[in-house]
Design a protein around this motif. Structure first.
Motif, short mmCIF file in Angstrom:
data_model
loop_
_atom_site.label_atom_id
_atom_site.label_comp_id
_atom_site.label_asym_id
_atom_site.label_seq_id
_atom_site.Cartn_x
_atom_site.Cartn_y
_atom_site.Cartn_z
N VAL A 20 0.86 -1.18 0.00
CA VAL A 20 0.00 0.00 0.00
C VAL A 20 0.90 1.23 0.00
O VAL A 20 1.73 1.41 0.89
CB VAL A 20 -1.00 0.01 1.18
N ALA A 21 0.74 2.04 -1.03
CA ALA A 21 1.61 3.21 -1.21
C ALA A 21 0.77 4.40 -1.66
O ALA A 21 1.20 5.19 -2.49
CB ALA A 21 2.70 2.89 -2.23
N GLY A 22 -0.43 4.48 -1.08
CA GLY A 22 -1.33 5.57 -1.48
C GLY A 22 -1.31 6.73 -0.50
O GLY A 22 -1.97 7.75 -0.72
N GLY A 23 -0.55 6.60 0.60
CA GLY A 23 -0.55 7.65 1.62
C GLY A 23 0.12 8.92 1.11
O GLY A 23 0.87 8.89 0.12
N GLN A 24 -0.15 10.01 1.79
CA GLN A 24 0.40 11.30 1.33
C GLN A 24 1.72 11.64 2.00
O GLN A 24 2.35 12.63 1.67
CB GLN A 24 -0.61 12.41 1.59
N GLY A 25 2.13 10.82 2.99
CA GLY A 25 3.42 11.02 3.63
C GLY A 25 3.57 12.42 4.22
O GLY A 25 4.63 13.04 4.10
N THR A 26 2.51 12.91 4.88
CA THR A 26 2.55 14.31 5.35
C THR A 26 3.65 14.54 6.38
O THR A 26 4.29 15.58 6.38
CB THR A 26 1.20 14.73 5.95
N ARG A 27 3.91 13.54 7.23
CA ARG A 27 4.94 13.74 8.26
C ARG A 27 6.34 13.78 7.66
O ARG A 27 7.20 14.52 8.10
CB ARG A 27 4.85 12.63 9.32
N LEU A 28 6.58 13.00 6.64
CA LEU A 28 7.91 12.98 6.01
C LEU A 28 8.16 14.28 5.26
O LEU A 28 9.29 14.74 5.14
CB LEU A 28 8.00 11.78 5.06
N ASP A 29 7.07 14.85 4.71
CA ASP A 29 7.17 16.12 4.00
C ASP A 29 8.14 16.03 2.82
O ASP A 29 8.98 16.90 2.60
CB ASP A 29 7.62 17.23 4.99
N PHE A 30 8.02 14.94 2.05
CA PHE A 30 8.82 14.72 0.84
C PHE A 30 7.94 15.15 -0.33
O PHE A 30 6.73 14.93 -0.29
CB PHE A 30 9.16 13.22 0.80
N LEU A 31 8.53 15.71 -1.37
CA LEU A 31 7.70 16.28 -2.44
C LEU A 31 7.06 15.23 -3.35
O LEU A 31 6.19 15.54 -4.15
CB LEU A 31 8.55 17.22 -3.30
N HIS A 32 7.52 13.98 -3.23
CA HIS A 32 7.05 12.94 -4.16
C HIS A 32 6.40 11.79 -3.40
O HIS A 32 6.39 11.79 -2.17
CB HIS A 32 8.23 12.39 -4.98
N ALA A 33 5.91 10.80 -4.15
CA ALA A 33 5.37 9.59 -3.51
C ALA A 33 6.46 8.99 -2.62
O ALA A 33 7.64 8.97 -3.01
CB ALA A 33 4.98 8.60 -4.60
N LYS A 34 6.07 8.49 -1.44
CA LYS A 34 7.07 8.02 -0.48
C LYS A 34 7.95 6.90 -1.04
O LYS A 34 9.14 6.80 -0.71
CB LYS A 34 6.37 7.55 0.80
N GLY A 35 7.38 6.06 -1.91
CA GLY A 35 8.14 4.94 -2.48
C GLY A 35 9.37 5.39 -3.26
O GLY A 35 10.30 4.62 -3.48
N ILE A 36 9.37 6.65 -3.68
CA ILE A 36 10.49 7.18 -4.47
C ILE A 36 11.62 7.68 -3.57
O ILE A 36 12.73 7.95 -4.01
CB ILE A 36 9.96 8.31 -5.40
#
Ligand code: UTP
Length: 508
Positions: A117-133
């Motif tokens: 599952v890789a649909g999250g927005q990763g708000t805490r990481l604050d990375f500009l792209h999909a977290k998988g990248i």
């Protein structure tokens, strides 16, 4: 042509007229899109969810009756711990060697697919792209996606099999993920085995008022509907898939057409996962479990993981936020925690079960998550620090300002037949990338450190030391376990005479 007055009337019934704030400056196309979005929203349902935002979730009521689950222990081959629940665990007499053999056979026969599952927005990481990248390789800088795919490819090679890789995205990550895989030739996977599918969304509302937010002047802010959105999404047709059957009938139908029976499910943010672990999948299959879960032993009572518990003979996950402190703190006579099993969201799932429960996807409960959501400022008097007006601009909040409504996949567990729990070692199996580098835990540094620690542990197990301050990274395609590492190093003549690695190295 959408009629503004009719829309206003509909919105006024729910005090949500603010979403038309910029209507008069929109183009015809933008108005049509916004009207269509409004049309898709069930406003009374959103109101209902917001009104009950502070109600304790159903699982909280179960907390006082919660007992510890029975669990297999994966990493150290110990026998299961003593059962404490009343359920008949006749199936719990599986030995590690039997589990490994069953898992390996299922892999060889092409019965196990992988899903992330890789649909999250990763708000805490604050990375500009999909977290998988995100570049997580400690030396190589390879991405989370690449590490997971290399593990899958290593398993395919070892068991002479094909493991389709199903990837859940959301509108926030979908196109970027498709492009990323294309640009990188699917990292060596057969294109037929890359099954990307997009989950659904829910509108987010402002925490203080329950008002819908705008993400742009012509768009209502929506968020992916939680990892539990997996159940609906994996069953639904995917209109942009290159595969005709996935376009017509969805991912599960395609997996069944190819003869797959089980899914190894995991989250994108943990690069330590032993994907398709034969022993884990073997316990799952031999127990005829419809839904199995890996857990770690919690280090502290209030650790922020879902708590796997048994209530009246049934397994549940109770979120850390819903577990009262006095229950979390309860200890057994030997001093260890009673509620010890923290779910790491790695599951074995039976495909037939997921198909049969598709109808249930709309009844999975929504959970409330307070998050930072960017929004268009509607306050005409708002100004930034320099005194410039903010009205109509997009603002990124510093603190959580909104509610996301999310479904959780573990709410399926109480519906599953023979669900089982398998304990894994936290050191070797769990270090998720959640937070920005400025945070003390679960950040890029801690994840890289833990990856290096795993590879050093493998080296130590085969009698090789690593000098201080030396980093080690090993591609799963080079070796995916200590045993494989030993044989690969011998084959390539890479074992130093001193049996100590003195310089950082990336073996790929
Ligand atoms: P988290 O709840 O940790 O969310 O997701 P996140 O998006 O990674 O990060 P934050 O909370 O915004 O900082 C756990 C896993 O579930 C997936 C994520 O991609 C991650 O693998 N997920 C989450 C989805 O696939 N869809 C969702 O709607 C939410």
């Amino acid at each position: 042509m959408p009629d503004k007055q009719a829309l206003l009337k509909k919105l006024a019934a729910f005090q949500q007229e603010q979403v038309l704030e910029f209507w008069d400056e929109l183009t015809e196309e933008q108005r049509s899109n916004l009207a269509a979005q409004i049309d898709r929203i069930d406003f009374s349902w959103i109101n209902e969810l917001y009104t009950h935002r502070n109600d304790p979730p159903a699982s909280a009521a179960l907390a006082y009756k919660a007992k510890e689950p029975v669990a297999y222990h994966l990493s150290d081959q110990r026998e299961k711990i003593t059962p404490v629940c009343e359920k008949d665990y006749a199936a719990w007499n599986i030995k590690p060697a039997e589990a490994i053999a069953a898992g390996e056979e299922a892999l060889r026969k092409g019965k196990i697919a992988a899903a992330v599952v890789a649909g999250g927005q990763g708000t805490r990481l604050d990375f500009l792209h999909a977290k998988g990248i995100f570049p997580i390789g400690p030396i190589s800088g390879v991405s989370l996606f690449q590490i997971h795919i290399e593990r899958i490819r290593a398993m395919q090679r070892k068991y002479h099999t094909r493991i389709p890789f199903c990837i859940q995205t959301s509108p926030a990550t979908h196109q970027e993920t498709i492009d990323y895989f294309k640009e990188n030739d699917n990292f060596g996977l057969d294109p037929e085995d890359v099954l990307i599918f997009c989950q659904g969304t829910m509108p987010s509302v402002e925490y203080a008022t329950g008002k819908l937010l705008l993400s742009a002047k012509d768009r209502i802010a929506v968020s992916p509907d939680g990892h539990g959105g997996f159940l609906a999404a994996i069953n639904l047709p995917q209109e942009d898939s290159p595969l005709a059957n996935v376009r017509a009938n969805g991912i599960l139908s395609e997996l069944q057409r190819r003869g797959y029976e089980e899914i190894f499910y995991f989250q994108i943010d943990n690069p330590l996962i032993d994907i398709c672990s034969p022993e884990f999948m073997g316990y799952h299959i031999l127990s005829q479990s419809e839904f199995s879960t890996q857990v770690i032993r919690k280090q502290n009572p209030l650790d922020r993981v879902g708590n796997m518990v048994v209530v009246d003979g049934r397994l549940y996950v109770i979120e850390y936020s819903d577990l009262p402190n006095d229950v979390a703190e309860r200890r057994k006579p030997d001093g260890s925690l009673e509620i010890w099993a923290g779910s790491i969201a790695v599951h074995g799932m039976n495909i037939e079960f997921l198909k049969n429960k598709a109808f249930y996807s709309s009844s999975l409960p929504f959970h409330i998550a307070k998050k930072k959501i960017s929004y268009v400022v509607l306050d005409k008097n708002a100004k930034n620090e320099s005194g410039d007006p903010l009205y109509g601009t997009v603002l990124k909040p510093d603190a959580p300002n909104a509610i996301k409504f999310e479904k959780f996949i573990f709410d399926l567990i109480p519906l599953a037949r023979n669900p089982i729990v398998v304990e894994v070692d936290i050191q070797t199996c769990f270090e998720p990338l959640k937070n920005h580098p400025s945070q003390p835990k679960d950040n890029p540094q801690t994840v890289r450190r833990q990856l290096c620690a795993l590879y050093k542990r493998w080296l130590n197990e085969i009698g090789i030391q690593v000098a201080p301050d030396v980093s080690i990274e090993i591609s799963p395609l080079f070796a995916n376990s200590a045993i494989e590492l030993e044989s690969e190093l011998k084959k390539r003549n890479l074992i130093p005479a001193s049996r100590t690695i003195e310089k950082s190295v990336y073996w790929e």
